[in-house]
Design a protein around this motif. Structure first.
Motif, mmCIF file in Angstrom:
data_model
loop_
_atom_site.group_PDB
_atom_site.id
_atom_site.type_symbol
_atom_site.label_atom_id
_atom_site.label_comp_id
_atom_site.label_asym_id
_atom_site.label_seq_id
_atom_site.Cartn_x
_atom_site.Cartn_y
_atom_site.Cartn_z
ATOM 1 N N LYS A 245 10.797 52.548 1.453
ATOM 2 C CA LYS A 245 10.232 51.501 0.320
ATOM 3 C C LYS A 245 9.212 52.396 -0.394
ATOM 4 C CE LYS A 245 6.362 49.456 2.802
ATOM 5 N NZ LYS A 245 5.629 48.552 3.055
ATOM 6 N N GLY A 246 8.793 52.168 -1.688
ATOM 7 C CA GLY A 246 8.090 52.761 -2.226
ATOM 8 C C GLY A 246 8.146 53.951 -2.732
ATOM 9 N N GLN A 247 8.955 54.774 -2.665
ATOM 10 C CA GLN A 247 9.143 56.146 -2.999
ATOM 11 C C GLN A 247 9.421 56.524 -4.358
ATOM 12 O OE1 GLN A 247 11.959 58.678 -1.132
ATOM 13 N NE2 GLN A 247 12.003 57.489 0.975
ATOM 14 N N TYR A 248 9.783 55.411 -5.385
ATOM 15 C CA TYR A 248 9.891 55.728 -6.854
ATOM 16 C C TYR A 248 8.780 54.689 -7.401
ATOM 17 C CZ TYR A 248 13.899 58.159 -5.194
ATOM 18 O OH TYR A 248 14.865 59.174 -4.560
ATOM 19 N N THR A 249 7.762 55.139 -7.875
ATOM 20 C CA THR A 249 6.987 54.265 -8.853
ATOM 21 C C THR A 249 6.600 54.562 -10.151
ATOM 22 O OG1 THR A 249 6.072 53.352 -6.720
ATOM 23 C CG2 THR A 249 4.876 52.862 -8.741
ATOM 24 N N LEU A 250 6.748 53.935 -11.198
ATOM 25 C CA LEU A 250 6.431 54.370 -12.567
ATOM 26 C C LEU A 250 5.241 53.646 -12.813
ATOM 27 C CD1 LEU A 250 9.955 54.153 -14.578
ATOM 28 C CD2 LEU A 250 8.679 56.047 -13.969
ATOM 29 N N ASN A 251 4.452 54.439 -13.623
ATOM 30 C CA ASN A 251 3.216 53.994 -14.350
ATOM 31 C C ASN A 251 3.364 54.463 -15.799
ATOM 32 O OD1 ASN A 251 1.809 56.428 -14.444
ATOM 33 N ND2 ASN A 251 1.481 56.231 -12.197
ATOM 34 N N LYS A 252 2.209 53.720 -16.537
ATOM 35 C CA LYS A 252 2.150 53.739 -17.910
ATOM 36 C C LYS A 252 2.314 55.336 -18.287
ATOM 37 C CE LYS A 252 -0.417 52.022 -21.741
ATOM 38 N NZ LYS A 252 -1.795 51.416 -22.109
ATOM 39 N N SER A 253 1.518 56.293 -17.794
ATOM 40 C CA SER A 253 1.350 57.670 -18.380
ATOM 41 C C SER A 253 2.782 58.222 -18.028
ATOM 42 C CB SER A 253 0.395 58.408 -17.449
ATOM 43 O OG SER A 253 0.707 58.416 -16.009
ATOM 44 N N ASN A 254 3.564 57.790 -17.207
ATOM 45 C CA ASN A 254 4.829 58.514 -17.037
ATOM 46 C C ASN A 254 5.874 58.480 -18.250
ATOM 47 O OD1 ASN A 254 4.847 57.197 -13.780
ATOM 48 N ND2 ASN A 254 4.433 59.530 -14.263
ATOM 49 N N LEU A 255 5.842 57.300 -19.020
ATOM 50 C CA LEU A 255 6.598 57.076 -19.911
ATOM 51 C C LEU A 255 5.844 57.302 -21.362
ATOM 52 C CD1 LEU A 255 8.818 54.064 -18.699
ATOM 53 C CD2 LEU A 255 9.434 56.528 -18.765
ATOM 54 N N GLU A 256 4.669 57.014 -21.531
ATOM 55 C CA GLU A 256 4.029 57.078 -22.830
ATOM 56 C C GLU A 256 4.366 58.299 -23.713
ATOM 57 O OE1 GLU A 256 -0.361 56.731 -21.784
ATOM 58 O OE2 GLU A 256 -0.261 55.093 -23.328
ATOM 59 N N GLY A 257 4.626 57.868 -24.814
ATOM 60 C CA GLY A 257 4.861 59.135 -25.720
ATOM 61 C C GLY A 257 6.418 59.438 -25.695
ATOM 62 N N THR A 258 7.345 58.695 -24.828
ATOM 63 C CA THR A 258 8.888 59.225 -24.526
ATOM 64 C C THR A 258 9.469 58.136 -25.220
ATOM 65 O OG1 THR A 258 9.306 58.047 -22.746
ATOM 66 C CG2 THR A 258 8.458 60.029 -22.282
ATOM 67 N N ASP A 259 10.877 58.315 -25.488
ATOM 68 C CA ASP A 259 11.736 57.403 -26.048
ATOM 69 C C ASP A 259 12.766 56.697 -25.172
ATOM 70 O OD1 ASP A 259 10.886 57.866 -28.655
ATOM 71 O OD2 ASP A 259 12.243 59.341 -29.119
#
Ligand code: CP
Length: 310
Positions: A245-259
């Motif tokens: 559990k909890g191995q993959y967590t996304l936050n805003k900075s991981n995707l910001e600026g990407t499409d």
């Protein structure tokens, strides 16, 4: 274009043309789903809703779809309130609801449950999830979301992340994606990777795919990131769940600026931080809305086919 399926059990029963038929019809039905148009096509029709497992989106969007089309629903959202508690078997319950309704939607923990009843009742049956098996209406709404967002389903690189062993949404989705020119990346802990039978099928279908175990360093060139929840309820040993559990967590900075188009069938547990919701990349709530026009298209098509007879 024609559509001849009488039941919606597995995405593997679909041809590419069947998929395109439902997606096109869903687009035409979107104004009804948005309450911009009123529809009476299902006036007097009843949908039987049999949910032996919990659900928010699938059950409520099927019910919304039927009501937006002018029909109504009967059924249950938990087996504890039914005669299952007195020992009634699935076959008998399905026989009864089939006499009260014009189509059945069923979610059950047993893989094959929807197919089992579709072979034994006279009304169309729609699989709303059978154990770790299939979830075909989810797949159709996932494809619809990708098409509505990016305009096409070909020439895409799509990463599927999380519980690929038990997740029925991904088990359905990969067979649908295999109909299009896409490259898939399966990101999961080794013990939760895509089942070997599905991998073998994808090889036979000559699909392009790779297996990975880490998330953030495998986002390059990804067009669609499809996150999934670890399916705690399907682990035979709770200790095994604690390990992954909890191995993959996304936050805003991981995707910001990407499409990257971020999707999730929901519910989320800890895979996507709430700050991600602020990004235009976050498609999961819109994805859940798209379940309505897609399920309207499904209901309309199978009920229409059942009225044509054999
Ligand atoms: N995506 C999905 O199947 O959600 P529910 O379990 O809430 O129906």
């Amino acid at each position: 274009m024609s559509f001849n399926l009488k039941n919606i059990i597995s995405i593997r029963d679909f041809t590419k043309s069947d998929v395109e038929y439902i997606l096109d019809k869903a687009e035409k039905m979107e104004p009804i789903a948005r309450s911009e148009k009123v529809c009476h096509k299902m006036d007097g029709k009843l949908l039987g809703v049999l949910f032996y497992e919990p659900s928010t989106r699938t059950r409520l969007s099927f019910e919304t779809s039927m009501k937006r089309l002018g029909g109504d629903v009967v059924g249950f959202s938990e087996k504890q309130s039914t005669s299952v508690q007195k020992g009634e078997v699935l076959y008998d319950t399905a026989q009864i609801i089939s006499q009260y309704s014009d189509a059945i939607v069923i979610r059950h923990d047993m893989e094959g449950a929807a197919r089992f009843i579709s072979d034994r009742v006279d009304v169309p049956v729609i699989n709303a999830g059978d154990g770790a098996g299939q979830h075909p209406s989810q797949t159709l709404l996932d494809l619809y979301t990708i098409k509505r967002t990016l305009g096409h389903l070909d020439n895409l690189k799509i990463a599927l992340v999380g519980d690929l062993k038990y997740g029925r949404t991904v088990h359905s989705l990969v067979y649908a994606l295999a109909m299009f020119n896409v490259e898939m990346v399966f990101i999961a802990p080794e013990e939760l990777q895509m089942p070997v039978e599905i991998i073998d099928d994808l090889k036979k279908l000559e699909c392009k795919f790779t297996l990975k175990s880490t998330l953030l360093d495998n986002l390059e060139d990804i067009d669609v990131l499809y996150m999934t929840r670890i399916q705690k309820e399907r682990f035979p040993d709770p200790k095994e769940y604690q390990k992954v559990k909890g191995q993959y967590t996304l936050n805003k900075s991981n995707l910001e600026g990407t499409d990257i188009v971020l999707m999730h069938p929901l519910p989320r547990v800890d895979e996507i931080n709430f700050d991600v919701d602020e990004l235009d990349n976050a498609m999961y709530f819109k994805q859940a809305f798209y379940g309505v026009p897609v399920r309207m298209a499904i209901l309309d098509s199978v009920i229409e086919n059942s009225e044509k007879g054999d």
